[in-house]
Design a protein around this motif. Structure first.
Motif, PDB file in Angstrom:
ATOM      1  N   ARG A 268      47.140 -18.322  15.523  1.00  0.00           N
ATOM      2  CA  ARG A 268      48.408 -18.307  14.971  1.00  0.00           C
ATOM      3  C   ARG A 268      49.760 -18.249  15.578  1.00  0.00           C
ATOM      4  O   ARG A 268      50.891 -18.819  15.239  1.00  0.00           O
ATOM      5  N   ASP A 269      49.559 -17.726  17.029  1.00  0.00           N
ATOM      6  CA  ASP A 269      50.749 -17.573  17.869  1.00  0.00           C
ATOM      7  C   ASP A 269      51.072 -19.123  18.238  1.00  0.00           C
ATOM      8  O   ASP A 269      52.098 -19.276  18.758  1.00  0.00           O
ATOM      9  N   GLU A 270      50.324 -20.297  18.253  1.00  0.00           N
ATOM     10  CA  GLU A 270      50.458 -21.411  18.758  1.00  0.00           C
ATOM     11  C   GLU A 270      51.642 -22.167  17.746  1.00  0.00           C
ATOM     12  O   GLU A 270      51.303 -21.943  16.608  1.00  0.00           O
ATOM     13  N   PRO A 271      52.688 -22.518  18.277  1.00  0.00           N
ATOM     14  CA  PRO A 271      53.764 -23.368  17.604  1.00  0.00           C
ATOM     15  C   PRO A 271      53.359 -24.138  16.158  1.00  0.00           C
ATOM     16  O   PRO A 271      53.564 -24.094  15.154  1.00  0.00           O
ATOM     17  N   ALA A 272      52.332 -25.155  16.680  1.00  0.00           N
ATOM     18  CA  ALA A 272      51.826 -25.893  15.568  1.00  0.00           C
ATOM     19  C   ALA A 272      51.174 -25.202  14.139  1.00  0.00           C
ATOM     20  O   ALA A 272      51.155 -25.775  13.101  1.00  0.00           O
ATOM     21  N   LEU A 273      50.810 -23.865  14.520  1.00  0.00           N
ATOM     22  CA  LEU A 273      50.019 -23.406  13.596  1.00  0.00           C
ATOM     23  C   LEU A 273      50.778 -22.217  12.993  1.00  0.00           C
ATOM     24  O   LEU A 273      50.283 -21.529  12.106  1.00  0.00           O
ATOM     25  N   HIS A 274      52.078 -22.182  13.298  1.00  0.00           N
ATOM     26  CA  HIS A 274      52.980 -21.126  12.171  1.00  0.00           C
ATOM     27  C   HIS A 274      52.837 -21.407  11.153  1.00  0.00           C
ATOM     28  O   HIS A 274      52.884 -20.199  10.195  1.00  0.00           O
ATOM     29  N   LEU A 275      53.287 -22.669  10.550  1.00  0.00           N
ATOM     30  CA  LEU A 275      53.565 -22.779   9.208  1.00  0.00           C
ATOM     31  C   LEU A 275      51.930 -23.005   8.538  1.00  0.00           C
ATOM     32  O   LEU A 275      51.998 -22.185   7.418  1.00  0.00           O
ATOM     33  N   PRO A 276      50.947 -23.424   9.109  1.00  0.00           N
ATOM     34  CA  PRO A 276      49.571 -23.395   8.514  1.00  0.00           C
ATOM     35  C   PRO A 276      49.449 -21.632   8.078  1.00  0.00           C
ATOM     36  O   PRO A 276      48.990 -21.340   7.155  1.00  0.00           O
TER      37      PRO A 276
END
Ligand code: HEM
Length: 363
Positions: A268-276
């Motif tokens: 979840r720390d990866e930017p693309a996964l923030h919103l998911p």
């Protein structure tokens, strides 16, 4: 009112209808109304208004998340609308505290006149449950009867129709199963995760086997408990086992969707996964908020009618407590934590995958 009349607060809000709709049964036939019936009616009406708002948000979130693919701006909107429901839920719990100021004796002043009506017949509540993704087969049955058995034909038809409409759980499943990062170039999350889990479990087994402070009986007990916990991982890697659990209602998400949710929560720390990740958290909050509603209602029922059966004919608070446990929908998202690994043990993402998951602003 003509179209040229200025807007008038009372009319805009339809207050003739809203404020003219508190009809007390205890005051009919020339009898004195029971004072607390007004609170009882107003509270229920306030609940139904909030249910209407919740359905409004829920239906819109389902519609947005049903797009394939979901356009990025809609993702933010889905999260925002679910978070709005989460903000409403504590008000519902608080309303039960207000209603608790009606004591058991106050309620007995008019309770018998309500039979056989009951919140059990709240069509909007059933719509919320259905659109969340509670399947009819997972519902508690009352003396073998369906949850629609005490409803008018029109309401039964409406609910049966809603059982066939898209659910939040269903569109979440489809969206998760499309996650591009599960297999990405040479990176196979599933295989990488499995390697780490197997190494971790092997290490834990050796720790028990070589622990000098354990006698043989305790060592055996610990190894048996360890084997049981190892088996909870097996369905993650075995489609047949997963589908069997799903058929029994012990899992609600498909295996792909669950693994995607696991990937999102681990990275979840990866930017693309923030919103998911915010979406998954909002859904856990949403489910927990409805459980809080169910628990607060069951507590109110216990203190107001004790162990009596309900006006709708169920066992009363016992039924409600059982429903609070059984009618949860997003249990899989709560269970994700079983499969979490410490950050330092996570399989490293290949550079190109990390690159794809980052946001870059180019002039
Ligand atoms: C003193 C107040 C209340 C009492 C004693 C009470 C009692 C009960 C009981 C005993 C049931 C189980 C069905 C039955 O046998 O009747 C029930 C169901 C229900 N009640 Fe209430 N209730 C109260 C207030 C409320 C309020 C304010 C709401 C808000 C809308 C509400 C909503 C519901 C719902 C949605 C169900 C169905 C729950 C399910 O099947 O999972 N109740 N109530």
């Amino acid at each position: 009112m003509s179209t040229t009349d200025p807007m008038y607060y009372w009319d805009y809000l339809g207050l003739d209808e809203v404020l003219g709709s508190q009809r007390l049964v205890s005051g009919s036939g020339g009898r004195e109304p029971a004072h607390d019936e007004m609170l009882f009616v107003v509270t229920h009406q306030a609940f139904e208004l909030w249910f209407k708002q919740i359905l409004w948000e829920l239906e819109s979130a389902i519609e947005d998340l049903a797009h394939e693919p979901v356009p990025e701006p809609l993702m933010g909107q889905v999260v925002h609308r679910i978070e709005r429901i989460v903000a409403i839920q504590p008000l519902l719990v608080q309303q039960f505290h207000v209603l608790a100021t009606m004591t058991p004796l106050d309620f007995l002043d008019f309770r018998d006149e309500l039979i056989p009506a009951s919140g059990f017949q709240s069509v909007q509540w059933r719509l919320i449950e259905n659109r969340m993704g509670l399947p009819p087969t997972q519902r508690l049955r009352i003396l073998g009867a369906s949850y629609t058995s005490r409803l008018s034909e029109e309401h039964t038809r409406r609910l049966e129709r809603s059982e066939t409409e898209p659910t939040l759980l269903g569109v979440l499943d489809a969206w998760l199963a499309r996650t591009p990062f599960l297999r990405f170039g040479d990176f196979d999350f599933w295989a990488a995760y499995r390697d780490v889990v197997e190494t971790m479990l092997e290490r834990d087994r050796r720790l028990i086997e070589s622990n000098p402070s354990l006698d043989e009986v305790v060592r055996r007990q610990q190894l048996d408990a360890f084997e049981t916990s190892c088996r909870t991982f097996e369905p993650l890697f075995d489609r047949e086992q997963w589908d069997a659990l799903r058929a029994q209602g012990k899992r609600r998400l498909s295996q792909e969707a669950f693994l995607a949710a696991l990937l999102i929560s681990l990275y979840r720390d990866e930017p693309a996964l923030h919103l998911p990740y915010r979406l998954l958290t909002a859904l856990v909050d949403l489910d927990e908020g409805f459980t809080a509603f169910r628990n607060a209602h069951a507590q109110l029922v216990h203190r107001t009618i004790g162990g009596r059966i309900g006006t709708g004919g169920t066992s009363g608070h016992e039924y409600l407590q059982a429903a609070a446990r059984k009618h949860q929908v997003f249990t899989d998202l709560f269970d994700l934590a079983t499969y979490h690994l410490p950050r330092k043990e996570l399989p490293a993402l290949p550079e190109d995958v990390r690159e794809q998951m980052s946001f870059r602003y180019v002039d």
